[in-house]
Design an enzyme around this catalytic site. Sequence first.
Site, PDB file in Angstrom:
ATOM      1  NE  ARG A 132       7.327   1.106   4.943  1.00  0.00           N
ATOM      2  CZ  ARG A 132       6.095   0.452   5.102  1.00  0.00           C
ATOM      3  NH1 ARG A 132       5.861  -0.904   4.452  1.00  0.00           N
ATOM      4  NH2 ARG A 132       5.019   1.179   5.168  1.00  0.00           N
ATOM      5  NE  ARG A 162      -1.750  -1.987   3.067  1.00  0.00           N
ATOM      6  CZ  ARG A 162      -1.534  -3.328   2.756  1.00  0.00           C
ATOM      7  NH1 ARG A 162      -2.400  -4.083   2.023  1.00  0.00           N
ATOM      8  NH2 ARG A 162      -0.758  -4.018   3.305  1.00  0.00           N
ATOM      9  CB  THR A 163       3.267   2.727   2.298  1.00  0.00           C
ATOM     10  OG1 THR A 163       2.710   2.253   3.306  1.00  0.00           O
ATOM     11  CG2 THR A 163       4.284   3.730   2.480  1.00  0.00           C
ATOM     12  CE  LYS A 166      26.520  -5.032  -7.166  1.00  0.00           C
ATOM     13  NZ  LYS A 166      26.705  -4.387  -8.364  1.00  0.00           N
TER      14      LYS A 166
END
Length: 280
Positions: free
Chosen positions: A77, A27-28, A55
């Site tokens: 996020r 959703r976000t 990496k």
Amino acid sequence: ILHRPIKKAPTLRGRAVLTLFYEPSTRTRNSFELACKYLGADTVSVAAATSSAAKGETLRDTAVNCERMGLDAIVIRHGAAGAPHHLAGHLRCSVINAGDGMHEHPTQALLDLYTIRENKGHVAGLKVAIVGDVLHSRVARSNVWGLTKLGAEVRLAGPATLLPSAREAGWPAGVRVTERVEDALEGADVVMALRIQKERQEGVLLPSARKYARFWGINRRRLALAAPGALLMHPGPVNRGVELDSDVADGAQSVIYEQVTNGVAVRMAVLYLLLGGSGE
């Protein structure tokens, strides 16, 4: 704009936004990307698993390198609390917090507040019950601060192992903590269920999902304890049969899908405030 046949506005044409997600999201992430596109901005999406972070590149280096490609904003996020704040000290572009660890999820709280006001007409004076895994919930933290700032009374309920005390959490005035979900639901104008966040839990904090559903899950009987016309909310994803029974999740009092729609609109507003208009 969301209800137009052609969902486009030229408001942010020429702006470039990166969504940088180190944790899974549906959703976000999608709502931020659609919000950008509906306002005419160009978007680039980076997931940690497919970026140079795999990496060994640091978060700061990843963000700075991306910014140097001409970005106007980064939506991030991250599993570490404070990650967006850390980046904001090293970048010139706007940084938008899409959820950081167990800290906060500001735009989720904004869309929740908007959904409440849209349905109730106001937030001040409402009784809001937030039920579930409060300890690990950034959604709960952001909502507590937003709701109390706008004058609501907040009741937090859940298992003792998933419920920090008011003193431990540093909750503002107007927040009541209880282990009995019935006490929190009694006369509530808004009921917000939270997901059990197994990915953030250290050790076994619940005997079973079945036991949680039995003692703290929101079903028709428990929802009846709330005030007539109470709203039922959930930030998603919903674990049906655990936090919510399907008949209430899909019932007349549920505004869960409204939250999803409002999430796009609220994130459009955030992007406009940061990147549109005068730029102040």
